[in-house]
Enzyme design. Structure first.
Site, PDB file in Angstrom:
ATOM      1  N   GLU A  86       0.808  -1.223   0.000  1.00  0.00           N
ATOM      2  CA  GLU A  86       0.000   0.000   0.000  1.00  0.00           C
ATOM      3  C   GLU A  86       0.848   1.282   0.000  1.00  0.00           C
ATOM      4  O   GLU A  86       0.663   2.168   0.839  1.00  0.00           O
ATOM      5  CB  GLU A  86      -0.948   0.007   1.205  1.00  0.00           C
ATOM      6  CG  GLU A  86      -1.964  -1.120   1.161  1.00  0.00           C
ATOM      7  CD  GLU A  86      -2.933  -1.115   2.344  1.00  0.00           C
ATOM      8  OE1 GLU A  86      -2.688  -0.391   3.332  1.00  0.00           O
ATOM      9  OE2 GLU A  86      -3.943  -1.837   2.278  1.00  0.00           O
ATOM     10  N   GLU A 100      -5.096  -8.487   0.042  1.00  0.00           N
ATOM     11  CA  GLU A 100      -5.897  -8.255   1.243  1.00  0.00           C
ATOM     12  C   GLU A 100      -7.355  -8.049   0.857  1.00  0.00           C
ATOM     13  O   GLU A 100      -7.661  -7.354  -0.119  1.00  0.00           O
ATOM     14  CB  GLU A 100      -5.424  -7.014   2.014  1.00  0.00           C
ATOM     15  CG  GLU A 100      -4.070  -7.152   2.685  1.00  0.00           C
ATOM     16  CD  GLU A 100      -3.698  -5.914   3.496  1.00  0.00           C
ATOM     17  OE1 GLU A 100      -4.615  -5.136   3.876  1.00  0.00           O
ATOM     18  OE2 GLU A 100      -2.493  -5.719   3.747  1.00  0.00           O
TER      19      GLU A 100
END
Length: 388
Positions: free
Chosen positions: A142, A266
């Site tokens: 991320e 995720e």
């Protein structure tokens, strides 16, 4: 690959402000409240047909500040040990860089970040150079412009350029290393790994390498799966399906329709005391991503209650599946035989099934596998159970 599980909030726990890392390099593993990782944790998940394990790992606090950024030997040994817990049991393993502060996507820190990134991945690549294709490296987690208005909305040019540049450094570093690394599968994210149009549109997918996988995260629909504030909902309704369908469609048209492989590193839906809705969501979600050929890895941070992000599936201390109906839904959505093992002990007493010689399903298991004249049936530990 079937589907996967994240060992979240564990090797990626970061307590530099409260721990003396020089005294014990491995103490950070448990500093966010999860127990020390064991091989049995992975075996429980493997018994439930999970065969992809992402091991988020924070390296800050575990490497030297001077040139070369040498990783502490004790920390590298512990990471290697945890990787082996899954790898030696025949599973796929994803190892990454997670919860770092030096690789935020800003132009002013980019050059320093590129040096550290290359140094860290050079050492990881050397450590695992002889591992086969079941070990996948994920360059960044991320990456984004932290604490800015564009952190989570798809980014801006500065952020996009920084992420693309760091991905390039990661790719070149691994491909220039020895052993099996020149042909190893690698995962690279768009800005923030976000399933958003701006993030995808400005992502640079390098050509000429057929072992590259796009790493995306997709907590969708947001208000059902992730939102912990105003607008959060407990029900997976028609609007939720519409929002989820949109995100899956975006992944499909941007990547998989073009032959670009994707792994959803995720995803998940947090506990709101709405297990039946989450099971319904899990089956629907799994059907959708399976249809476009995308493996997915549930984010399990070991948290079940409280005000934080409650994504726990496995009770790691007791080695029990806390929400067997959700695991059953994932199996069913993936097209696998529904058989949940190591389920949390049943707490319901005196339900109709006991009169027929069967156990009652545990409190969290509300996933209906079959219905007959007696009632609704679930499955736990390979046996039929009655849903009260």
């Amino acid at each position: 690959m079937k589907f996967g599980w994240n060992l979240g909030n564990t090797l990626d726990a970061q307590c530099i402000g409260t721990l003396n890392y020089s005294k014990d390099q491995t103490a950070s593993e448990t500093c966010w409240g999860n127990p020390k990782t064991t091989e049995d944790m992975f075996k429980v998940m493997i018994d439930n047909q999970f065969n992809v394990f992402r091991i988020p790992t924070t390296w800050s606090g575990h490497f030297a500040d001077e040139d070369g950024h040498k990783i502490d030997e004790k920390w590298m040994k512990r990471v290697h040990e945890v990787v082996d817990y899954a790898y030696n049991n025949g599973a796929f393993v994803i190892l990454n860089i997670h919860h770092e502060t030096w690789n935020h996507a800003f132009s002013e820190t980019l050059e320093t970040a590129k040096v550290i990134l290359a140094d860290i991945w050079n050492q990881i690549a050397e450590e695992f150079k002889d591992y086969n294709e079941r070990l996948i490296f994920e360059g960044l987690n991320e990456p984004r412009k932290n604490d800015t208005p564009v952190e989570w909305n798809g980014g801006d040019k500065e952020g996009w350029d920084a992420v693309n540049a760091m991905n390039e450094v990661f790719l070149k570093t691994i491909r220039a290393s020895g052993g099996n690394n020149p042909k190893r599968h690698l995962m690279i994210p768009p800005y923030a790994a976000a399933t958003q149009e701006n993030s995808f549109k400005n992502f640079k997918y390098p050509g000429g390498d057929d072992k590259l996988i796009v790493s995306v995260h997709n907590y969708a629909p947001y208000n059902f799966a992730l939102n912990n504030g105003d607008g959060a909902v407990e029900t997976f309704d028609a609007q939720g399906k519409k929002d989820l369908d949109w995100s899956i469609s975006l992944i499909k048209k941007t990547f998989t329709d073009k032959g670009i492989p994707v792994i959803m590193g995720e995803y998940g839906a947090m506990n709101r005391d709405n297990t039946e809705e989450r099971a319904k969501w899990a089956e629907y979600y799994m059907e959708k991503v399976t249809a476009i050929g995308v493996p997915q890895v549930w984010w399990d941070n070991g948290i079940f209650e409280g005000t934080g992000e409650r994504f726990g599936l496995l009770d790691r201390k007791n080695l029990k599946i806390v929400y067997p109906s959700i695991v059953a839904a994932l199996q069913k959505g993936r097209g696998l035989e529904v058989e949940v093992k190591h389920a949390a002990e049943a707490v319901a007493e005196g339900c109709w099934a006991t009169e027929l010689g069967f156990e009652c399903c545990s409190e969290g298991n509300t996933r209906v596998v079959a219905t007959d004249e007696n009632g609704k049936w679930g499955v736990e530990n390979g046996n039929w159970c009655g849903i009260p």
